[in-house]
Motif scaffolding. Structure first.
Motif, PDB file in Angstrom:
ATOM      1  N   GLU A  83      41.666  49.852  39.817  1.00 34.43           N
ATOM      2  CA  GLU A  83      40.885  51.115  40.277  1.00 34.43           C
ATOM      3  C   GLU A  83      39.702  51.364  39.093  1.00 34.43           C
ATOM      4  O   GLU A  83      38.560  51.365  39.459  1.00 34.43           O
ATOM      5  CB  GLU A  83      41.359  52.201  40.572  1.00 34.43           C
ATOM      6  N   PHE A  84      40.223  51.458  37.954  1.00 39.14           N
ATOM      7  CA  PHE A  84      39.457  51.637  36.682  1.00 39.14           C
ATOM      8  C   PHE A  84      38.175  50.443  36.420  1.00 39.14           C
ATOM      9  O   PHE A  84      37.090  50.734  36.553  1.00 39.14           O
ATOM     10  CB  PHE A  84      40.188  51.866  35.717  1.00 39.14           C
ATOM     11  N   ILE A  85      38.742  49.261  36.647  1.00 38.35           N
ATOM     12  CA  ILE A  85      38.082  48.215  36.269  1.00 38.35           C
ATOM     13  C   ILE A  85      36.824  48.066  37.592  1.00 38.35           C
ATOM     14  O   ILE A  85      35.601  47.751  37.271  1.00 38.35           O
ATOM     15  CB  ILE A  85      38.746  46.972  36.131  1.00 38.35           C
ATOM     16  N   ASP A  86      37.405  48.164  38.738  1.00 40.14           N
ATOM     17  CA  ASP A  86      36.402  48.274  39.751  1.00 40.14           C
ATOM     18  C   ASP A  86      35.235  49.551  39.858  1.00 40.14           C
ATOM     19  O   ASP A  86      34.164  49.253  40.003  1.00 40.14           O
ATOM     20  CB  ASP A  86      37.171  48.291  40.997  1.00 40.14           C
ATOM     21  N   GLY A  87      35.873  50.442  39.465  1.00 35.30           N
ATOM     22  CA  GLY A  87      35.003  51.713  39.464  1.00 35.30           C
ATOM     23  C   GLY A  87      34.078  52.001  38.453  1.00 35.30           C
ATOM     24  O   GLY A  87      32.997  52.181  38.565  1.00 35.30           O
ATOM     25  N   ALA A  88      34.458  51.169  37.251  1.00 38.93           N
ATOM     26  CA  ALA A  88      33.619  51.344  36.106  1.00 38.93           C
ATOM     27  C   ALA A  88      32.567  50.284  36.098  1.00 38.93           C
ATOM     28  O   ALA A  88      31.637  50.175  35.140  1.00 38.93           O
ATOM     29  CB  ALA A  88      34.550  51.304  34.878  1.00 38.93           C
ATOM     30  N   GLY A  89      32.549  49.453  36.966  1.00 40.28           N
ATOM     31  CA  GLY A  89      31.761  48.293  37.156  1.00 40.28           C
ATOM     32  C   GLY A  89      31.656  47.173  35.943  1.00 40.28           C
ATOM     33  O   GLY A  89      30.966  46.823  35.438  1.00 40.28           O
ATOM     34  N   LEU A  90      33.102  47.234  35.507  1.00 46.23           N
ATOM     35  CA  LEU A  90      33.219  46.065  34.238  1.00 46.23           C
ATOM     36  C   LEU A  90      32.954  44.629  34.677  1.00 46.23           C
ATOM     37  O   LEU A  90      33.473  44.412  35.772  1.00 46.23           O
ATOM     38  CB  LEU A  90      34.716  46.268  33.448  1.00 46.23           C
ATOM     39  N   VAL A  91      32.320  43.973  33.799  1.00 44.81           N
ATOM     40  CA  VAL A  91      31.962  42.645  34.291  1.00 44.81           C
ATOM     41  C   VAL A  91      32.962  41.818  33.260  1.00 44.81           C
ATOM     42  O   VAL A  91      32.931  41.880  32.088  1.00 44.81           O
ATOM     43  CB  VAL A  91      30.530  42.292  34.093  1.00 44.81           C
ATOM     44  N   LEU A  92      33.699  40.822  33.846  1.00 41.50           N
ATOM     45  CA  LEU A  92      34.699  39.919  33.069  1.00 41.50           C
ATOM     46  C   LEU A  92      33.559  39.040  32.469  1.00 41.50           C
ATOM     47  O   LEU A  92      33.063  38.251  32.888  1.00 41.50           O
ATOM     48  CB  LEU A  92      35.691  39.007  33.838  1.00 41.50           C
ATOM     49  N   TYR A 109      35.692  42.332  28.698  1.00 39.03           N
ATOM     50  CA  TYR A 109      34.802  42.721  29.650  1.00 39.03           C
ATOM     51  C   TYR A 109      33.669  43.370  28.928  1.00 39.03           C
ATOM     52  O   TYR A 109      33.562  43.918  28.060  1.00 39.03           O
ATOM     53  CB  TYR A 109      35.516  44.123  30.486  1.00 39.03           C
ATOM     54  N   ASP A 110      32.518  43.407  29.946  1.00 35.37           N
ATOM     55  CA  ASP A 110      31.264  43.838  29.580  1.00 35.37           C
ATOM     56  C   ASP A 110      30.969  45.311  30.130  1.00 35.37           C
ATOM     57  O   ASP A 110      31.492  45.498  31.233  1.00 35.37           O
ATOM     58  CB  ASP A 110      29.986  42.854  29.808  1.00 35.37           C
ATOM     59  N   GLN A 111      30.498  46.221  29.199  1.00 33.99           N
ATOM     60  CA  GLN A 111      30.677  47.635  29.569  1.00 33.99           C
ATOM     61  C   GLN A 111      29.395  47.879  30.421  1.00 33.99           C
ATOM     62  O   GLN A 111      28.277  47.301  29.860  1.00 33.99           O
ATOM     63  CB  GLN A 111      30.963  48.656  28.532  1.00 33.99           C
ATOM     64  N   PRO A 112      29.254  48.786  31.261  1.00 38.81           N
ATOM     65  CA  PRO A 112      27.850  49.274  31.813  1.00 38.81           C
ATOM     66  C   PRO A 112      26.927  49.741  30.674  1.00 38.81           C
ATOM     67  O   PRO A 112      27.464  50.508  29.619  1.00 38.81           O
ATOM     68  CB  PRO A 112      28.117  50.285  32.877  1.00 38.81           C
ATOM     69  N   PRO A 113      25.595  49.640  30.763  1.00 38.37           N
ATOM     70  CA  PRO A 113      24.821  50.176  29.951  1.00 38.37           C
ATOM     71  C   PRO A 113      24.755  51.644  29.533  1.00 38.37           C
ATOM     72  O   PRO A 113      24.639  52.137  28.525  1.00 38.37           O
ATOM     73  CB  PRO A 113      23.427  49.618  30.215  1.00 38.37           C
ATOM     74  N   ASP A 114      25.279  52.437  30.695  1.00 35.46           N
ATOM     75  CA  ASP A 114      25.325  53.757  30.575  1.00 35.46           C
ATOM     76  C   ASP A 114      26.437  54.427  29.845  1.00 35.46           C
ATOM     77  O   ASP A 114      26.581  55.587  29.771  1.00 35.46           O
ATOM     78  CB  ASP A 114      25.021  54.338  32.072  1.00 35.46           C
ATOM     79  N   TRP A 115      27.159  53.475  29.198  1.00 31.63           N
ATOM     80  CA  TRP A 115      28.516  53.919  28.367  1.00 31.63           C
ATOM     81  C   TRP A 115      27.954  54.152  26.937  1.00 31.63           C
ATOM     82  O   TRP A 115      29.097  54.566  26.389  1.00 31.63           O
ATOM     83  CB  TRP A 115      29.696  52.917  28.441  1.00 31.63           C
ATOM     84  N   GLY A 116      26.547  53.961  26.737  1.00 30.61           N
ATOM     85  CA  GLY A 116      26.424  54.359  25.476  1.00 30.61           C
ATOM     86  C   GLY A 116      25.828  53.119  24.654  1.00 30.61           C
ATOM     87  O   GLY A 116      25.758  52.125  25.253  1.00 30.61           O
ATOM     88  N   PRO A 117      26.213  53.007  23.288  1.00 31.68           N
ATOM     89  CA  PRO A 117      25.891  51.980  22.498  1.00 31.68           C
ATOM     90  C   PRO A 117      26.656  50.733  23.070  1.00 31.68           C
ATOM     91  O   PRO A 117      27.919  50.713  23.222  1.00 31.68           O
ATOM     92  CB  PRO A 117      26.484  52.421  21.086  1.00 31.68           C
ATOM     93  N   HIS A 118      26.055  49.678  23.017  1.00 34.47           N
ATOM     94  CA  HIS A 118      26.633  48.604  23.757  1.00 34.47           C
ATOM     95  C   HIS A 118      27.789  48.009  23.105  1.00 34.47           C
ATOM     96  O   HIS A 118      27.553  47.516  22.071  1.00 34.47           O
ATOM     97  CB  HIS A 118      25.467  47.243  23.772  1.00 34.47           C
TER      98      HIS A 118
END
Length: 362
Positions: A274-283, A300-309
């Motif tokens: 649920e976390f991986i899906d809900g956070a929009g993480l890209v493998l 995983y790549d994190q969403p841009p709105d999580w702060g510093p890439h």
């Protein structure tokens, strides 16, 4: 075993204190300190007590009037424990027996050694380090000179077990004083003695532990320890966490959390899928973990709105937990890593090639 079970039960008891018995025992301790019995103020939690009793130092070196009785009781308490501890046999084992208790006795290990390692140390860890320790940590401030009531059970059990084994024979005076501390461990929560008055906390209304022989505070849907006025602490399998981790974990809150242990607990509470899906993480990529045979690294790549890439490396702990499972962690790594092995190596200060040579990481 029965003695330790008894004192463990007292340490974890919930529900109203025995106020009459508590006040009689504390009044007796005041008289031993050459003070008249105090007036009593009862509160629902240690936090409420601190609103009435300024924290102050743990021991007041200036011996001011306000802390005089507390210091006098502390002096007697320390002297009592010192006198009783002097009677105990010196440890004659360098490597304590950690196997089955009965096997240890059959092998000729001393009963005191088996009691210490299999009964008293687990009780001390549960009561002093976990439950009482978590309450102190949740208060977030110096609690001053006080006693823990039911959470004194660990040292009382320690003396009672040695007395039962025949290694401790208190004098009549010491026995009477020890009995007062034992009465308080059966009767109330934390208490703060001051000149002319004593503030006493009720016991918790709820204590939740995970199952097992060596349990830790844990509750998957609410506070692990709760008091009647709402003061509470939350824990996930023995890790103290903010309330949101248990009651409302979201990918956004998890992403903003800087503490890796808290973040891990929150993800476990929510569920990794649920976390991986809900956070929009890209493998980005996967690879067998060279330092943890049979397990996989996932980057995983994190969403841009999580702060510093950054990227998130999901890895399985190399050490087995007490229940036989292995914890999964999400570790933030720099965004330039495309190879999960290189990313894992970076967390250890190694190159990918060096990490690949590990036999087993922790």
């Amino acid at each position: 075993m029965a003695l330790c079970d008894e004192w463990r039960t007292h340490a974890l008891t919930t529900g109203p204190a025995d106020r009459v018995t508590t006040e009689a025992a504390i009044s007796a301790l005041y008289r031993m300190a050459d003070r008249p019995p105090p007036e009593f103020t009862w509160v629902d939690s240690p936090r409420a007590a601190l609103r009435l009793v300024p924290p102050g130092p743990i021991r007041n070196l200036g011996r001011d009037q306000e802390h005089g009785v507390a210091n006098a009781i502390a002096d007697r308490w320390s002297a009592l424990r010192w006198r009783l501890a002097r009677q105990l046999p010196q440890r004659d084992w360098t490597l304590p027996w950690r196997g089955d208790a009965l096997d240890g006795l059959r092998a000729g290990r001393a009963p005191a050694e088996i009691a210490e390692t299999h009964l008293l140390e687990p009780l001390r860890g549960l009561v002093r380090d976990r439950v009482a320790g978590f309450v102190r940590a949740e208060l977030g401030e110096t609690v001053g000179l006080c006693w823990y009531g039911q959470h004194e059970s660990d040292w009382i059990a320690w003396l009672e077990v040695y007395a039962a084994l025949g290694d401790l024979s208190p004098s009549a005076e010491d026995r009477a004083e020890l009995d007062l501390w034992a009465v308080l461990a059966r009767s109330c929560g934390w208490w703060w003695p001051r000149e002319g008055r004593c503030v006493v906390s009720e016991r918790p209304v709820a204590v939740h532990l995970e199952p097992g022989e060596d349990p830790r505070p844990h509750h998957a849907s609410g506070p692990a320890v709760a008091y009647g006025d709402g003061f509470a602490l939350h824990a996930w399998h023995g890790t103290r966490v903010p309330a949101w981790v248990i009651e409302d974990p979201t990918p956004e809150r998890i992403a903003a959390e800087r503490n890796a242990e808290v973040r891990r607990c929150a993800v476990e509470r929510l569920g990794w899928a649920e976390f991986i899906d809900g956070a929009g993480l890209v493998l980005v990529g996967t690879a067998p973990d060279p330092g943890n045979d049979g397990h996989e690294l996932r980057l995983y790549d994190q969403p841009p709105d999580w702060g510093p890439h950054q990227r998130l490396l999901v890895t399985v702990n190399g050490s087995v937990e007490r229940d036989g499972t292995r914890r999964r962690y999400g570790l933030r790594v720099p965004a330039w890593f495309d190879d999960p092995v290189d990313a894992a190596a970076w967390t250890y200060g190694l190159t990918g090639a060096q990490y690949a040579l590990l036999v087993r990481r922790t």
